[in-house]
Enzyme design. Structure first.
Site, mmCIF file in Angstrom:
data_model
loop_
_atom_site.group_PDB
_atom_site.id
_atom_site.type_symbol
_atom_site.label_atom_id
_atom_site.label_comp_id
_atom_site.label_asym_id
_atom_site.label_seq_id
_atom_site.Cartn_x
_atom_site.Cartn_y
_atom_site.Cartn_z
ATOM 1 N N LYS A 21 51.694 53.578 41.736
ATOM 2 C CA LYS A 21 50.899 54.001 42.895
ATOM 3 C C LYS A 21 51.736 54.586 44.024
ATOM 4 O O LYS A 21 51.202 55.209 44.937
ATOM 5 C CB LYS A 21 50.069 52.817 43.426
ATOM 6 C CG LYS A 21 48.930 52.459 42.484
ATOM 7 C CD LYS A 21 47.855 51.657 43.183
ATOM 8 C CE LYS A 21 46.637 51.542 42.289
ATOM 9 N NZ LYS A 21 45.637 50.626 42.776
ATOM 10 N N LYS A 69 45.317 55.489 32.397
ATOM 11 C CA LYS A 69 44.166 54.606 32.178
ATOM 12 C C LYS A 69 42.952 55.208 32.887
ATOM 13 O O LYS A 69 43.096 55.909 33.900
ATOM 14 C CB LYS A 69 44.450 53.181 32.651
ATOM 15 C CG LYS A 69 44.319 52.958 34.127
ATOM 16 C CD LYS A 69 44.110 51.484 34.485
ATOM 17 C CE LYS A 69 43.780 51.407 35.965
ATOM 18 N NZ LYS A 69 43.393 50.155 36.504
ATOM 19 N N LYS A 86 38.654 54.096 38.411
ATOM 20 C CA LYS A 86 37.629 54.451 39.394
ATOM 21 C C LYS A 86 38.164 55.460 40.402
ATOM 22 O O LYS A 86 37.433 56.225 40.977
ATOM 23 C CB LYS A 86 37.224 53.281 40.283
ATOM 24 C CG LYS A 86 37.128 51.950 39.720
ATOM 25 C CD LYS A 86 36.596 51.040 40.840
ATOM 26 C CE LYS A 86 36.354 49.659 40.343
ATOM 27 N NZ LYS A 86 37.504 48.767 40.622
HETATM 28 P P1 AMP Z 1 39.889 47.294 38.990
HETATM 29 O O1 AMP Z 1 38.954 48.431 38.760
HETATM 30 O O2 AMP Z 1 41.301 47.767 39.113
HETATM 31 O O3 AMP Z 1 39.454 46.341 40.034
HETATM 32 O O4 AMP Z 1 39.863 46.466 37.636
HETATM 33 C C1 AMP Z 1 38.956 45.405 37.367
HETATM 34 C C2 AMP Z 1 39.199 44.878 35.971
HETATM 35 O O5 AMP Z 1 38.940 45.911 35.005
HETATM 36 C C3 AMP Z 1 40.648 44.435 35.722
HETATM 37 O O6 AMP Z 1 40.619 43.311 34.859
HETATM 38 C C4 AMP Z 1 41.259 45.608 35.040
HETATM 39 O O7 AMP Z 1 42.349 45.247 34.236
HETATM 40 C C5 AMP Z 1 40.090 46.115 34.199
HETATM 41 N N1 AMP Z 1 40.212 47.557 33.957
HETATM 42 C C6 AMP Z 1 40.214 48.539 34.887
HETATM 43 N N2 AMP Z 1 40.359 49.748 34.309
HETATM 44 C C7 AMP Z 1 40.462 49.519 32.978
HETATM 45 C C8 AMP Z 1 40.633 50.362 31.841
HETATM 46 N N3 AMP Z 1 40.716 51.690 31.959
HETATM 47 N N4 AMP Z 1 40.689 49.785 30.618
HETATM 48 C C9 AMP Z 1 40.589 48.438 30.471
HETATM 49 N N5 AMP Z 1 40.428 47.584 31.506
HETATM 50 C C10 AMP Z 1 40.371 48.109 32.742
#
Ligand code: AMP
Ligand code: TRP
Length: 330
Positions: free
Chosen positions: A111, A194, A197
């Site tokens: 980041k 990956k 969002k």
């Molecule tokens: P975040 O959107 O970063 O708050 O992620 C929330 C949860 O979703 C966390 O457990 C992340 O590891 C999982 N996560 C987010 N993006 C991915 C992705 N592209 N593939 C698998 N898991 C994800």
């Protein structure tokens, strides 16, 4: 009963990566654990957020959880900022974590790549410490997350062990739980990244609230390769492999079965249509429930009830920690 905990940031619309990598595991685990599910709004301000948007998004994330099948019968739902004790514990943890450990965090490196120190908020650096506080304040035994968060859960383990050895047995040392398939759903346009969002372009990201036409368009224009032959190989065919993983995860079948279904197909358009059908079939009912959940007004009730219990559990732990550290008067 053992406890499981996980949080998701309300920093944008949830993606199918969030669903496959985390929310779906929560649904499977909720009945066997004392489950704590949070919306990590305090984490989300490591990048600037619009306050109005954040208020709204907190409630929406919770509605997606419920629409995906989480129930208040099994889950304590809370918004992180409703339990401010996390931030108090994080301060104590910051004092036993060194800069070296935090500098090694891959997510921090990614980041901040190419940014000068003046442009990097300290919160982005210390964020994994707040995450450790989220986890340890509830004595969580397991933490289901996508693979990008594994290193952060490992840091929480180190912090727990460090605190326990300095001040006596206090925290449960948590285990990360990563799905075998779908732990890292990739961006459809750039499978080296990956799916996120906060991606710069929404073209490679399937959002849970995308309509059918958008889902089909994004999948039909997903990056593949020039082979014209469907097969699974993450190194040489990352785009195709990503689509196969999405299919396997959503259908709850093993990778070998999903690979066997498509292996040798020479028409990527046919392959992609099958993936799009699968995604649409899974997301449409969730979207319908999501709209109902938001409309029925139960979200606030779940969050109020959850915050109350979360504060009680976290408050007891923090009192114990304050006493052990020597804060206040004996
Ligand atoms: P975040 O959107 O970063 O708050 O992620 C929330 C949860 O979703 C966390 O457990 C992340 O590891 C999982 N996560 C987010 N993006 C991915 C992705 N592209 N593939 C698998 N898991 C994800
Ligand atoms: N950092 C996680 C993410 O970006 C969200 C999160 C915050 C979390 N606190 C947590 C996940 C505690 C698991 C446990 O995805």
């Amino acid at each position: 009963m053992k406890r499981f905990l996980s949080l998701v940031q309300p920093s944008g619309s949830l993606t199918i990566g969030n669903y496959i990598g985390s929310i779906r595991q929560f649904v499977k685990l909720q009945e066997s654990y004392d489950t704590f599910i949070g919306v990590a709004d305090m984490h989300s301000i490591t990048v600037p957020q619009n306050p109005e948007f954040l208020h709204r998004r907190n409630r929406e994330v919770l509605a997606w959880f419920v629409a995906a099948g989480l129930s208040d019968k099994h889950c304590t739902f809370f918004i992180q900022s409703d339990v401010r004790l996390h931030a108090e514990l994080a301060w104590i943890f910051e004092c036993i974590t060194n800069m070296g450990e935090l500098s090694r965090m891959t997510q921090f490196k990614v980041k901040t790549e190419g940014k000068t120190d003046k442009k990097i908020p300290c919160g982005l650096f210390t964020y994994p410490v707040l995450m450790a506080a989220d986890i340890l304040i509830y004595d969580a035994d397991i933490v289901p997350v996508g693979s990008d968060q594994k290193q952060h859960v490992e840091l929480a383990r180190n912090i727990a062990e460090c605190f326990n050895s300095r001040f006596g047995d206090t925290f449960v040392v948590p285990e990360p739980v990563i799905p075998n398939v779908g732990g890292r759903v990739r961006d459809l346009q750039d499978p080296s990244k990956k799916m996120s969002k906060s991606a710069t372009s929404p073209k490679g990201v399937i959002f849970l609230d995308d309509d059918e036409a958008a889902i089909r368009k994004k999948i039909s224009s997903a990056a593949t390769d020039m082979d014209a032959c469907v097969d699974y190989d993450e190194a040489s065919k990352p785009g195709v492999s990503n689509l196969i993983s999405i299919y396997a995860s959503l259908n709850e079948i093993g990778l070998p079965e999903a690979i066997a279904k498509f292996k040798g197909e020479t028409r990527y358009s046919v392959f992609k249509k099958a993936i799009a059908d699968c995604v649409v079939e899974h997301l449409m009912p969730i979207q319908e429930r999501y709209r109902k959940v938001l409309a029925d007004g139960m979200v606030d009730e779940y969050l109020d009830k959850g915050a109350k219990r979360a504060r009680e559990v976290a408050g007891r732990k923090l009192d114990e920690v304050f006493a052990k550290v020597g804060f206040g008067r004996a």
